[in-house]
Motif scaffolding. Structure first.
Motif, PDB file in Angstrom:
ATOM      1  N   GLU A  87      33.654  45.664  27.661  1.00 20.01           N
ATOM      2  CA  GLU A  87      34.573  44.546  27.876  1.00 20.01           C
ATOM      3  C   GLU A  87      34.665  43.672  26.627  1.00 20.01           C
ATOM      4  OE1 GLU A  87      33.157  41.583  30.587  1.00 20.01           O
ATOM      5  OE2 GLU A  87      35.182  41.053  31.201  1.00 20.01           O
ATOM      6  N   GLU A  90      36.495  45.544  23.796  1.00 24.07           N
ATOM      7  CA  GLU A  90      37.927  45.660  24.057  1.00 24.07           C
ATOM      8  C   GLU A  90      38.625  44.321  23.819  1.00 24.07           C
ATOM      9  OE1 GLU A  90      39.134  48.532  24.679  1.00 24.07           O
ATOM     10  OE2 GLU A  90      41.220  48.030  25.122  1.00 24.07           O
ATOM     11  N   ARG A 203      42.358  49.790  33.304  1.00 27.65           N
ATOM     12  CA  ARG A 203      42.777  49.582  34.678  1.00 27.65           C
ATOM     13  C   ARG A 203      43.299  50.864  35.324  1.00 27.65           C
ATOM     14  NH1 ARG A 203      46.990  45.254  35.398  1.00 27.65           N
ATOM     15  NH2 ARG A 203      45.912  44.141  33.763  1.00 27.65           N
ATOM     16  N   TYR A 376      36.536  46.704  32.531  1.00 29.89           N
ATOM     17  CA  TYR A 376      36.646  46.004  33.811  1.00 29.89           C
ATOM     18  C   TYR A 376      35.367  46.142  34.616  1.00 29.89           C
ATOM     19  CZ  TYR A 376      41.573  45.568  32.736  1.00 29.89           C
ATOM     20  OH  TYR A 376      42.758  45.242  32.136  1.00 29.89           O
ATOM     21  N   THR A 378      32.865  44.257  35.489  1.00 28.81           N
ATOM     22  CA  THR A 378      32.518  43.257  36.504  1.00 28.81           C
ATOM     23  C   THR A 378      33.331  43.469  37.777  1.00 28.81           C
ATOM     24  OG1 THR A 378      32.079  41.727  34.727  1.00 28.81           O
ATOM     25  CG2 THR A 378      32.234  40.792  36.899  1.00 28.81           C
ATOM     26  N   ASP A 379      34.615  43.773  37.613  1.00 26.24           N
ATOM     27  CA  ASP A 379      35.466  44.006  38.774  1.00 26.24           C
ATOM     28  C   ASP A 379      34.998  45.227  39.558  1.00 26.24           C
ATOM     29  OD1 ASP A 379      36.984  41.863  38.221  1.00 26.24           O
ATOM     30  OD2 ASP A 379      38.769  42.951  37.573  1.00 26.24           O
ATOM     31  N   VAL A 410      41.767  46.246  43.034  1.00 25.59           N
ATOM     32  CA  VAL A 410      41.298  45.165  42.164  1.00 25.59           C
ATOM     33  C   VAL A 410      41.747  45.396  40.716  1.00 25.59           C
ATOM     34  CG1 VAL A 410      39.202  44.306  41.090  1.00 25.59           C
ATOM     35  CG2 VAL A 410      39.363  44.408  43.565  1.00 25.59           C
ATOM     36  N   LEU A 411      41.645  46.639  40.256  1.00 23.85           N
ATOM     37  CA  LEU A 411      42.011  46.926  38.861  1.00 23.85           C
ATOM     38  C   LEU A 411      43.493  46.659  38.620  1.00 23.85           C
ATOM     39  CD1 LEU A 411      39.995  50.162  38.009  1.00 23.85           C
ATOM     40  CD2 LEU A 411      39.577  47.839  37.243  1.00 23.85           C
ATOM     41  N   ASP A 413      45.302  44.330  40.195  1.00 22.25           N
ATOM     42  CA  ASP A 413      45.675  42.989  40.672  1.00 22.25           C
ATOM     43  C   ASP A 413      46.407  43.030  42.006  1.00 22.25           C
ATOM     44  OD1 ASP A 413      44.468  41.536  38.760  1.00 22.25           O
ATOM     45  OD2 ASP A 413      46.254  40.982  37.639  1.00 22.25           O
ATOM     46  N   LYS A 414      46.031  43.983  42.866  1.00 23.11           N
ATOM     47  CA  LYS A 414      46.705  44.072  44.159  1.00 23.11           C
ATOM     48  C   LYS A 414      45.908  43.395  45.274  1.00 23.11           C
ATOM     49  CE  LYS A 414      50.327  46.222  42.787  1.00 23.11           C
ATOM     50  NZ  LYS A 414      51.157  45.201  42.121  1.00 23.11           N
TER      51      LYS A 414
ATOM     52  N   SER B  61      50.357  39.501  34.984  1.00 20.89           N
ATOM     53  CA  SER B  61      49.099  40.181  35.226  1.00 20.89           C
ATOM     54  C   SER B  61      48.376  40.130  33.889  1.00 20.89           C
ATOM     55  CB  SER B  61      49.347  41.625  35.648  1.00 20.89           C
ATOM     56  OG  SER B  61      48.109  42.284  35.746  1.00 20.89           O
ATOM     57  N   ARG B  63      44.451  39.677  31.885  1.00 24.39           N
ATOM     58  CA  ARG B  63      43.007  39.455  31.779  1.00 24.39           C
ATOM     59  C   ARG B  63      42.724  38.857  30.419  1.00 24.39           C
ATOM     60  NH1 ARG B  63      40.463  42.430  36.012  1.00 24.39           N
ATOM     61  NH2 ARG B  63      42.227  42.834  37.344  1.00 24.39           N
ATOM     62  N   THR B  65      40.141  39.214  28.801  1.00 22.95           N
ATOM     63  CA  THR B  65      39.411  40.174  27.969  1.00 22.95           C
ATOM     64  C   THR B  65      40.230  41.433  27.696  1.00 22.95           C
ATOM     65  OG1 THR B  65      38.383  40.899  30.023  1.00 22.95           O
ATOM     66  CG2 THR B  65      37.117  39.436  28.612  1.00 22.95           C
ATOM     67  N   ASP B  66      41.491  41.456  28.139  1.00 19.69           N
ATOM     68  CA  ASP B  66      42.355  42.598  27.860  1.00 19.69           C
ATOM     69  C   ASP B  66      43.743  42.077  27.494  1.00 19.69           C
ATOM     70  OD1 ASP B  66      43.562  45.025  27.640  1.00 19.69           O
ATOM     71  OD2 ASP B  66      43.579  45.492  29.782  1.00 19.69           O
ATOM     72  N   ASN B  77      52.018  37.984  42.132  1.00 21.23           N
ATOM     73  CA  ASN B  77      50.668  37.441  42.314  1.00 21.23           C
ATOM     74  C   ASN B  77      50.602  36.551  43.556  1.00 21.23           C
ATOM     75  OD1 ASN B  77      49.399  38.654  40.184  1.00 21.23           O
ATOM     76  ND2 ASN B  77      49.844  37.002  38.735  1.00 21.23           N
ATOM     77  N   VAL B  80      50.364  38.710  46.528  1.00 24.40           N
ATOM     78  CA  VAL B  80      49.001  39.221  46.697  1.00 24.40           C
ATOM     79  C   VAL B  80      48.118  38.163  47.343  1.00 24.40           C
ATOM     80  CG1 VAL B  80      46.933  39.937  45.455  1.00 24.40           C
ATOM     81  CG2 VAL B  80      49.157  40.862  44.794  1.00 24.40           C
ATOM     82  N   ARG B 274      36.147  36.558  36.879  1.00 22.87           N
ATOM     83  CA  ARG B 274      36.855  37.819  36.660  1.00 22.87           C
ATOM     84  C   ARG B 274      37.784  37.738  35.459  1.00 22.87           C
ATOM     85  NH1 ARG B 274      40.209  39.647  41.209  1.00 22.87           N
ATOM     86  NH2 ARG B 274      40.389  41.415  39.804  1.00 22.87           N
ATOM     87  N   LEU B 279      46.207  36.112  38.360  1.00 19.53           N
ATOM     88  CA  LEU B 279      45.889  35.981  39.777  1.00 19.53           C
ATOM     89  C   LEU B 279      45.190  34.647  40.057  1.00 19.53           C
ATOM     90  CD1 LEU B 279      46.536  37.913  41.985  1.00 19.53           C
ATOM     91  CD2 LEU B 279      44.325  39.009  41.672  1.00 19.53           C
TER      92      LEU B 279
END
Lengths: 417, 313
Positions: A87, A90, A203, A376, A378-379, A410-411, A413-414, B61, B63, B65-66, B77, B80, B274, B279
């Motif tokens: 993580e 990346e 993801r 990802y 932690t997820d 989760v990966l 975002d659903k 969407s 992150r 870290t991404d 979102n 969701v 997270r 989200l």
């Protein structure tokens, strides 16, 4: 006036030595000692100051992410749990090592730790200490169970049935936290599977718990949770709770990290534990899931990364070099009871005296399976643990599939987690 | 009615005066804006900007870290969040904590306010004693209560002979301890607000009621409480908004385990733990909207007059 000048000059000279901030996981002072030793050895080129992160690994990651996302320059070096390396790399929070630098950091280092510190083919953190779990057992309980784990490998089914027969428990970490993910991952790996397929796809990685290996892992957990070998506090047990139960009269078998023997020795030295209990403790390789497939023990430890936003990246690399030499790792192993990443350290006579099972630890780390290497992590970990918790609720034919669905959701975002 | 008819009845003479006063009104308005400008700029900087940014982020969407994987997803979102069982379970938990704590605080707080109001001797001492919990930092208070109820360090099980009862292991008992700590901590705030209301009740009214033969209960329900209405509603509004955003106590006591996660905690976990900024921002925005709705419900629905409660009118 001259006094003032002298004072200013003095201040200037002091600040001229670059300060390297090292963010560490809490330990018994071992890393701070190494920081002092390396600062002294640097002869004024740099000085390492230590800042301690929170106690549990998830909170450590949280604080580092928060700081690094704000491009904190004060983080020159950091102690990182291997699962978070991907993580951080990346997100470009780590300054990757050049091939030249990497050579020094990986020479003579066990394969598990090197694999865990590599991302997309380059070394992004230096293995500092490594860790793995062993099967700890009470020799008296093993005799009653009719098992001899030291002589021939034992399976989970054997130690569960054996503990029941001996009227003792088989202790594991079943709390809703990362330690439980360590257990699940190692069970799946030992059954010949993996939690994720193509984890480096981020993801788009595919969770693969709904597989023969995932079902076998769930089966072991369910069987243990519903047996008389389960600790009443299984659903909240962490490493220390398991160790406390293991050294109590009901203790029989336990999977736990390599620090156990050192901790029990210290307890005897301080008078907190009967010497007879220590003498009764035996150790063997992590239990097998399938009788004819060698186990893949969990991989733990700490890697040292160089902060991408540090003002002194080159000095930081120098400092990491000093902190991860075989001698530094040997000193750290003796002081903190955490095993070294470099193989040669295990041949040191002093290390072998303190760790009578040094060869077994080295072998376990070498054969250990890193947890899913994904940005990802932690997820993935949180989703799997949430589905598998409490252990007594695990259904081998349903839980792995449910975990896969949650991880995928989760990966992408659903779903919330 | 009078206001509506007044301009028609006005004689032609004062037109100039109206114009003059218009000019003065404009000047005053300008002065007013000049005076509030610094505060307005600060508010926009620290409130409006982060809010707008949260709304913006919630459409992605993303992150932390991404960064490369960031992409626009529109309102999905929100879909969701609003269709997730976790969100609704957390809303239920939060509403339960809010209703229970605010109701208990209102009753206990009113009792404290009455004591402080009617006390003749030792007034300062009693007021100080009642206010002490409010002066303690929430995190510190939460730790104190956690240690009191914990299995290893706690004295509660010992005192009440409960053996090894794990207070934080079950949803009901964990929420009970969380609510208890909240009530202990914020009742003083409630009683302070109510004390201000009590002081506004005209003495003559109470005396007149007494002369007319009203009993204590009648005086409380017919005179005191109706005259305190504004203060009570403001106290309820403030405490409801506070209670709905509860975070620290849950964080310290259970870390959201055992079904005690609240809406703020959910937002924290998505955003900070997270680093799912999209989200997490959506959760925060929905949380913000629900807080605004609560405020509107109080102000429009129950007719809370903030200005009157502060004695401006």
């Amino acid at each position: 006036m001259s006094g003032l000048l002298v004072a200013c000059g003095g201040g200037g000279a002091r600040t001229a030595t670059p300060v390297l901030g090292w963010y560490i996981n809490p330990d018994n002072g071992g890393q701070a000692e190494l920081a002092a030793a390396c600062s002294a050895a640097a002869g004024g080129r740099y000085r390492i100051t230590v800042s301690t992160l929170p106690n549990d690994a998830s909170a450590q990651r949280e604080q580092l992410v928060r700081r690094l996302a704000a491009r904190d320059r004060s983080i020159a070096i950091m102690s990182l749990d291997p699962p978070f390396v991907a993580e951080f790399a990346e997100a470009r929070f780590l300054r990757p090592f050049t091939a030249d630098e990497a050579g020094g950091f990986t020479a003579g280092v066990l394969t598990g730790p090197v694999e865990g510190a590599t991302w997309h083919g380059s070394l992004v953190a230096a293995p500092f200490y490594a860790n793995s779990q062993l099967l700890w057992y009470r020799k008296s309980a093993a005799v009653r169970a009719g098992l001899d784990p030291a002589r021939s490998p034992v399976t989970w089914d054997q130690i569960i049935a054996g503990a029941e027969q001996a009227g003792t428990t088989t202790e594991v970490q079943g709390n809703r936290y990362e330690g439980y993910m360590v257990l699940i991952s190692a069970l799946v790996a030992s059954a010949g599977g993996a939690v994720l397929d193509r984890p480096e796809a981020g993801r788009d990685a595919r969770p693969t718990l709904d597989s023969p290996a995932g079902h076998r892992a769930a089966d072991v957990i369910a069987r243990l949770a519903h047996s008389r070998a389960a600790d009443p506090g299984l659903a909240t047990a962490d490493e220390e709770a398991a160790r406390a139960a293991f050294q109590s009269p009901r203790g029989g078998f336990m999977t736990n990290w390599a620090y156990v023997y050192g901790a029990e020795s210290e307890a005897v030295a301080s008078g907190a534990l009967d010497r007879a209990v220590l003498a009764d403790i035996g150790w063997a390789r992590w239990p097998r899931v399938d009788p004819d497939r060698p186990s893949r023990p969990p991989l733990g430890g700490i890697d040292i990364g160089v902060g991408a936003f540090s003002s002194h990246p080159d000095l930081a690399v120098d400092a990491v070099r000093c902190l991860t030499t075989a001698d530094s790792q040997r000193r750290y192993m003796l002081k903190s009871k955490n095993p070294a990443a470099r193989a040669a350290v295990y041949d040191d006579p002093e290390v072998r005296r303190v760790f009578p099972m040094a060869d077994l630890i080295r072998e376990s780390i070498g054969d250990a399976a890193p947890r899913a290497k994904t940005p990802y992590y932690t997820d993935v970990s949180t989703a799997v643990v949430r589905t598998f918790h409490p252990p007594a609720s695990v259904r081998p034919n349903r839980t792995p599939a449910a975990a896969d669905r949650l991880v995928t959701g989760v990966l992408h975002d659903k779903v919330l987690l | 009615m009078t206001a509506a008819t007044a301009p028609a009845a006005a004689p032609p003479g004062p037109v100039g005066r109206v114009q003059r006063s218009n000019g003065r009104t404009r000047a005053e308005r300008r002065l007013g804006w000049t005076l509030v400008a610094p505060a307005l700029v600060a508010m926009v900087g620290v409130t409006a900007y982060p809010l707008a940014r949260a709304v913006w982020l919630s459409l992605y969407s993303y992150r932390l870290t991404d960064p490369a994987g960031r992409h626009f997803v529109g309102l999905s979102n929100y879909g969701v969040v609003l269709t997730d069982r976790l969100w609704w379970s957390d809303v239920l938990t939060t509403v339960a904590i809010t209703v229970v704590t605010v109701a208990v605080e209102l009753v206990v707080g009113f009792a404290f306010a009455s004591v402080m109001h009617h006390l003749v001797f030792g007034r300062r001492l009693v007021r100080t004693a009642i206010l002490v919990p409010y002066g303690i930092i929430t995190v510190v208070a939460a730790f104190a209560w956690r240690y009191a109820f914990a299995l290893d360090t706690g004295f509660v099980n010992h005192v009440f002979g409960l053996g090894n009862f794990a207070w934080f292991g079950h949803r009901g008992s964990a929420l009970f301890v969380i609510s208890l700590a909240e009530i202990w901590k914020t009742t003083p705030f409630m009683s302070l607000l109510l004390l201000a209301g009590l002081a506004q009740v005209p003495r003559e009214l109470l005396e007149a009621a007494e002369v007319d033969g009203a009993t204590r209960t009648q005086r409380l329900f017919r005179v005191t409480l109706p005259n305190m209405r504004a203060a009570i509603m403001v106290a309820l509004l403030f405490r409801t908004l506070d209670a709905y955003r509860i975070f620290d106590t849950v964080f310290v006591m259970t870390n959201g385990a055992a079904g005690t996660e609240t809406v703020s905690f959910l937002a924290y976990r998505q955003t900070i733990t997270r680093t799912a900024l999209g989200l997490g921002s959506a959760v925060s925005v929905v949380l913000f909207v629900s807080v605004v709705l609560i405020a509107i419900l109080f102000i429009k629905g129950f007719g809370v007059d903030l200005a009157r409660a502060r004695g401006e009118r």
